[in-house]
Design a protein around this motif. Sequence first.
Motif, PDB file in Angstrom:
ATOM      1  N   ALA A 193       0.825  -1.205   0.000  1.00 50.47           N
ATOM      2  CA  ALA A 193       0.000   0.000   0.000  1.00 50.47           C
ATOM      3  C   ALA A 193       0.862   1.259   0.000  1.00 50.47           C
ATOM      4  CB  ALA A 193      -0.926  -0.001   1.214  1.00 50.47           C
ATOM      5  N   SER A 194       1.942   1.242   0.761  1.00 47.81           N
ATOM      6  CA  SER A 194       2.811   2.413   0.831  1.00 47.81           C
ATOM      7  C   SER A 194       3.534   2.654  -0.485  1.00 47.81           C
ATOM      8  CB  SER A 194       3.832   2.234   1.968  1.00 47.81           C
ATOM      9  OG  SER A 194       3.189   2.157   3.209  1.00 47.81           O
ATOM     10  N   PHE A 195       3.936   1.577  -1.133  1.00 46.50           N
ATOM     11  CA  PHE A 195       4.645   1.745  -2.398  1.00 46.50           C
ATOM     12  C   PHE A 195       3.709   2.165  -3.520  1.00 46.50           C
ATOM     13  CE2 PHE A 195       8.036  -0.837  -0.370  1.00 46.50           C
ATOM     14  CZ  PHE A 195       9.063   0.084  -0.542  1.00 46.50           C
ATOM     15  N   ASN A 196       2.390   2.056  -3.312  1.00 42.96           N
ATOM     16  CA  ASN A 196       1.460   2.679  -4.254  1.00 42.96           C
ATOM     17  C   ASN A 196       1.618   4.186  -4.248  1.00 42.96           C
ATOM     18  OD1 ASN A 196       0.262   0.371  -5.235  1.00 42.96           O
ATOM     19  ND2 ASN A 196      -1.400   0.380  -3.730  1.00 42.96           N
ATOM     20  N   ILE A 197       2.136   4.700  -3.129  1.00 36.01           N
ATOM     21  CA  ILE A 197       2.402   6.126  -3.035  1.00 36.01           C
ATOM     22  C   ILE A 197       3.390   6.543  -4.114  1.00 36.01           C
ATOM     23  CG2 ILE A 197       3.403   7.925  -1.568  1.00 36.01           C
ATOM     24  CD1 ILE A 197       2.380   6.342   0.837  1.00 36.01           C
ATOM     25  N   ILE A 198       4.364   5.669  -4.389  1.00 37.82           N
ATOM     26  CA  ILE A 198       5.363   5.991  -5.413  1.00 37.82           C
ATOM     27  C   ILE A 198       4.675   6.249  -6.751  1.00 37.82           C
ATOM     28  CG2 ILE A 198       7.344   5.124  -6.698  1.00 37.82           C
ATOM     29  CD1 ILE A 198       8.171   3.556  -4.260  1.00 37.82           C
ATOM     30  N   SER A 199       3.768   5.341  -7.121  1.00 35.86           N
ATOM     31  CA  SER A 199       3.074   5.485  -8.404  1.00 35.86           C
ATOM     32  C   SER A 199       2.272   6.780  -8.450  1.00 35.86           C
ATOM     33  CB  SER A 199       2.146   4.293  -8.636  1.00 35.86           C
ATOM     34  OG  SER A 199       2.864   3.088  -8.614  1.00 35.86           O
ATOM     35  N   SER A 200       1.465   7.012  -7.412  1.00 36.08           N
ATOM     36  CA  SER A 200       0.619   8.202  -7.415  1.00 36.08           C
ATOM     37  C   SER A 200       1.448   9.480  -7.362  1.00 36.08           C
ATOM     38  CB  SER A 200      -0.368   8.162  -6.244  1.00 36.08           C
ATOM     39  OG  SER A 200       0.317   8.124  -5.012  1.00 36.08           O
ATOM     40  N   MET A 201       2.540   9.463  -6.589  1.00 34.90           N
ATOM     41  CA  MET A 201       3.366  10.667  -6.454  1.00 34.90           C
ATOM     42  C   MET A 201       4.156  10.950  -7.729  1.00 34.90           C
ATOM     43  SD  MET A 201       2.877  12.160  -3.579  1.00 34.90           S
ATOM     44  CE  MET A 201       4.327  13.199  -3.530  1.00 34.90           C
ATOM     45  N   VAL A 202       4.661   9.904  -8.386  1.00 35.80           N
ATOM     46  CA  VAL A 202       5.386  10.112  -9.644  1.00 35.80           C
ATOM     47  C   VAL A 202       4.466  10.744 -10.686  1.00 35.80           C
ATOM     48  CG1 VAL A 202       6.416   8.911 -11.614  1.00 35.80           C
ATOM     49  CG2 VAL A 202       7.130   8.345  -9.294  1.00 35.80           C
ATOM     50  N   MET A 203       3.228  10.265 -10.758  1.00 32.27           N
ATOM     51  CA  MET A 203       2.274  10.822 -11.705  1.00 32.27           C
ATOM     52  C   MET A 203       1.872  12.236 -11.311  1.00 32.27           C
ATOM     53  SD  MET A 203      -0.053   7.410 -12.294  1.00 32.27           S
ATOM     54  CE  MET A 203      -0.866   7.982 -13.772  1.00 32.27           C
ATOM     55  N   GLU A 204       1.795  12.480 -10.010  1.00 39.28           N
ATOM     56  CA  GLU A 204       1.451  13.822  -9.552  1.00 39.28           C
ATOM     57  C   GLU A 204       2.560  14.807  -9.872  1.00 39.28           C
ATOM     58  OE1 GLU A 204      -0.179  15.971  -5.459  1.00 39.28           O
ATOM     59  OE2 GLU A 204      -0.105  13.799  -5.620  1.00 39.28           O
ATOM     60  N   VAL A 205       3.815  14.378  -9.683  1.00 37.43           N
ATOM     61  CA  VAL A 205       4.954  15.241 -10.030  1.00 37.43           C
ATOM     62  C   VAL A 205       4.926  15.565 -11.518  1.00 37.43           C
ATOM     63  CG1 VAL A 205       7.467  15.310 -10.242  1.00 37.43           C
ATOM     64  CG2 VAL A 205       6.422  14.521  -8.118  1.00 37.43           C
ATOM     65  N   LYS A 206       4.615  14.565 -12.325  1.00 38.12           N
ATOM     66  CA  LYS A 206       4.547  14.763 -13.770  1.00 38.12           C
ATOM     67  C   LYS A 206       3.476  15.786 -14.116  1.00 38.12           C
ATOM     68  CE  LYS A 206       5.699  13.392 -17.999  1.00 38.12           C
ATOM     69  NZ  LYS A 206       7.074  13.568 -18.550  1.00 38.12           N
ATOM     70  N   GLU A 207       2.333  15.710 -13.440  1.00 36.23           N
ATOM     71  CA  GLU A 207       1.223  16.609 -13.740  1.00 36.23           C
ATOM     72  C   GLU A 207       1.489  18.033 -13.271  1.00 36.23           C
ATOM     73  OE1 GLU A 207      -2.903  16.576 -11.804  1.00 36.23           O
ATOM     74  OE2 GLU A 207      -3.165  15.391 -13.617  1.00 36.23           O
ATOM     75  N   LYS A 208       2.262  18.166 -12.192  1.00 36.05           N
ATOM     76  CA  LYS A 208       2.474  19.485 -11.606  1.00 36.05           C
ATOM     77  C   LYS A 208       3.837  20.064 -11.971  1.00 36.05           C
ATOM     78  CE  LYS A 208      -0.638  18.843  -7.666  1.00 36.05           C
ATOM     79  NZ  LYS A 208      -1.763  19.120  -8.502  1.00 36.05           N
ATOM     80  N   GLN A 209       4.386  19.620 -13.084  1.00 38.68           N
ATOM     81  CA  GLN A 209       5.684  20.141 -13.496  1.00 38.68           C
ATOM     82  C   GLN A 209       5.651  21.660 -13.692  1.00 38.68           C
ATOM     83  OE1 GLN A 209       6.835  17.900 -16.985  1.00 38.68           O
ATOM     84  NE2 GLN A 209       8.071  16.493 -15.768  1.00 38.68           N
ATOM     85  N   ALA A 210       4.543  22.169 -14.234  1.00 38.22           N
ATOM     86  CA  ALA A 210       4.452  23.615 -14.464  1.00 38.22           C
ATOM     87  C   ALA A 210       4.488  24.370 -13.142  1.00 38.22           C
ATOM     88  CB  ALA A 210       3.164  23.937 -15.223  1.00 38.22           C
ATOM     89  N   ASP A 211       3.752  23.871 -12.145  1.00 39.19           N
ATOM     90  CA  ASP A 211       3.756  24.521 -10.824  1.00 39.19           C
ATOM     91  C   ASP A 211       5.149  24.475 -10.207  1.00 39.19           C
ATOM     92  OD1 ASP A 211       1.004  25.011 -10.975  1.00 39.19           O
ATOM     93  OD2 ASP A 211       0.543  23.031 -10.166  1.00 39.19           O
ATOM     94  N   ILE A 212       5.827  23.331 -10.354  1.00 35.67           N
ATOM     95  CA  ILE A 212       7.191  23.197  -9.806  1.00 35.67           C
ATOM     96  C   ILE A 212       8.132  24.168 -10.501  1.00 35.67           C
ATOM     97  CG2 ILE A 212       9.131  21.618  -9.491  1.00 35.67           C
ATOM     98  CD1 ILE A 212       7.050  19.326  -9.424  1.00 35.67           C
ATOM     99  N   ALA A 213       7.986  24.270 -11.844  1.00 38.57           N
ATOM    100  CA  ALA A 213       8.864  25.176 -12.607  1.00 38.57           C
ATOM    101  C   ALA A 213       8.662  26.625 -12.173  1.00 38.57           C
ATOM    102  CB  ALA A 213       8.581  25.011 -14.098  1.00 38.57           C
ATOM    103  N   ILE A 214       7.405  27.008 -11.953  1.00 40.55           N
ATOM    104  CA  ILE A 214       7.136  28.389 -11.508  1.00 40.55           C
ATOM    105  C   ILE A 214       7.760  28.627 -10.143  1.00 40.55           C
ATOM    106  CG2 ILE A 214       5.299  29.953 -10.782  1.00 40.55           C
ATOM    107  CD1 ILE A 214       3.557  28.682 -12.991  1.00 40.55           C
ATOM    108  N   LEU A 215       7.633  27.648  -9.247  1.00 40.95           N
ATOM    109  CA  LEU A 215       8.241  27.807  -7.918  1.00 40.95           C
ATOM    110  C   LEU A 215       9.749  27.961  -8.024  1.00 40.95           C
ATOM    111  CD1 LEU A 215       6.221  25.139  -5.868  1.00 40.95           C
ATOM    112  CD2 LEU A 215       6.147  27.617  -5.565  1.00 40.95           C
ATOM    113  N   LYS A 216      10.353  27.211  -8.917  1.00 40.39           N
ATOM    114  CA  LYS A 216      11.812  27.312  -9.077  1.00 40.39           C
ATOM    115  C   LYS A 216      12.216  28.678  -9.616  1.00 40.39           C
ATOM    116  CE  LYS A 216      13.695  22.688  -9.333  1.00 40.39           C
ATOM    117  NZ  LYS A 216      14.687  21.848 -10.007  1.00 40.39           N
ATOM    118  N   THR A 217      11.454  29.190 -10.586  1.00 36.36           N
ATOM    119  CA  THR A 217      11.785  30.519 -11.138  1.00 36.36           C
ATOM    120  C   THR A 217      11.604  31.612 -10.096  1.00 36.36           C
ATOM    121  OG1 THR A 217       9.526  30.803 -11.959  1.00 36.36           O
ATOM    122  CG2 THR A 217      11.146  29.845 -13.472  1.00 36.36           C
ATOM    123  N   MET A 218      10.787  31.363  -9.091  1.00 34.11           N
ATOM    124  CA  MET A 218      10.590  32.339  -8.007  1.00 34.11           C
ATOM    125  C   MET A 218      11.660  32.205  -6.930  1.00 34.11           C
ATOM    126  SD  MET A 218       6.435  32.097  -7.679  1.00 34.11           S
ATOM    127  CE  MET A 218       6.376  33.233  -6.294  1.00 34.11           C
ATOM    128  N   GLY A 219      12.573  31.231  -7.129  1.00 35.95           N
ATOM    129  CA  GLY A 219      13.699  31.100  -6.204  1.00 35.95           C
ATOM    130  C   GLY A 219      13.541  30.040  -5.135  1.00 35.95           C
TER     131      GLY A 219
END
Length: 409
Positions: A279-305
């Motif tokens: 069950a815990s390692f299902n977190i890996i699958s869901s989190m990897v897909m979530e990171v993929k989906e939120k790449q734009a949000d992550i990129a904006i955060l990085k550009t803000m420092g």
Amino acid sequence: MLSLFLSKRLRETKHQTGFIGFLSKASTIGVFLGVTVLIVALSVINGFEQQLKERLLSVVPHVSYQAPYEPIQDWPQKVELLEHQLGVVSATPEINVTGMVQYKGKLKAAQLKAIEPSKHNQVSSIHRYINPLKLENLGENEIVLGKGIATQLGVSQGDKVTVLIANQHAKNALAAPKRVSFNVVGLISMGGEVDKNLAIVRLDKVQQALSLDSTTVTGLRLSVDDVFNAHQIAMSAGRALPDLVYVQSWFRTQGSLYQDIQMVRTIVYLVVFLIIAVASFNIISSMVMEVKEKQADIAILKTMGTRDSTIFMTFAVQGLSYALVGAFCGLLVGTLIALNISELFMLWTSIDGSNPLQGVYFIEFLPSKLDMTDIVIVLLATVFISVISSIYPAWQATKVEPARVLGGG
């Protein structure tokens, strides 16, 4: 604090696809079920172990010495000698013989235990399961029968039975068994094999039947201060006896039951922790897909420092939160079930009309003992597995390149 805030904001954006949301919920539910089952199962195992110690081991001999050939002479001196040995709480004489209880033409084999009523309560708690007689008041011509023996023979309190006693120490091996009549004055109602096999009489009555003098017995019984160290105490104290005896501890007669309990505990830990791990390692699958989906949000955060460590902690906290919600809900539900499982089991058996524990184990109810150590171990293990599961997706989030994501490349 910034990581916690960002993690909360990311969850509130609700940009997750249905599948990602399903995986997140599935991992949380899996952890919830695993923690619930583990806490309930361990509580039941702890309950069985507690009942083994407080119920069965309070009745069966911790240690006994049985004479194989010549009876033990001068038992008061031997009892005093044993009571001075390290680890020995109390000692008492007894005669254990195989007998046949006869009533109206019916016969039932029984383990006939001849005791000294004034001392037996010091080494056994069998008196707690005898009704209505107090064991110290057992008369010379009276007998206490296991409830199973009485049921099979159709015997009730006040009936007279005949007991055929074999003398294993008789010089003539073909000697006929002695026939002795007893009045039934009490029944042993403990559950399990004890009810089906045990009969208790006074020591002096069996001594007379076997032509032994008042200081001669065939066995000595000890209670010890540490039941889980009984075998070592038995061997150490037995060296003080001048007689040739067989040394037995409860490990020889009931040890397999204790080992079964420990084996089941190990299997439960292994299997349910594997469930939590999956069950815990299902977190890996869901989190990897979530990171993929939120790449734009992550990129904006990085550009803000925003630093990589902050982004890492943001997603690590988010992954950990999925498991912690399941773990604490599982802890709450598992604790409630564990505290009430005995009542739930009795309710189920009353509806079903059968009891799977009846006549099989030494108890006829489902015991439970909630141990805080187990709860702490379960929570720590769940948190550890969840942290390990969250590391890779959180690390992947720090590898997002703003120029490529925001530039469309």
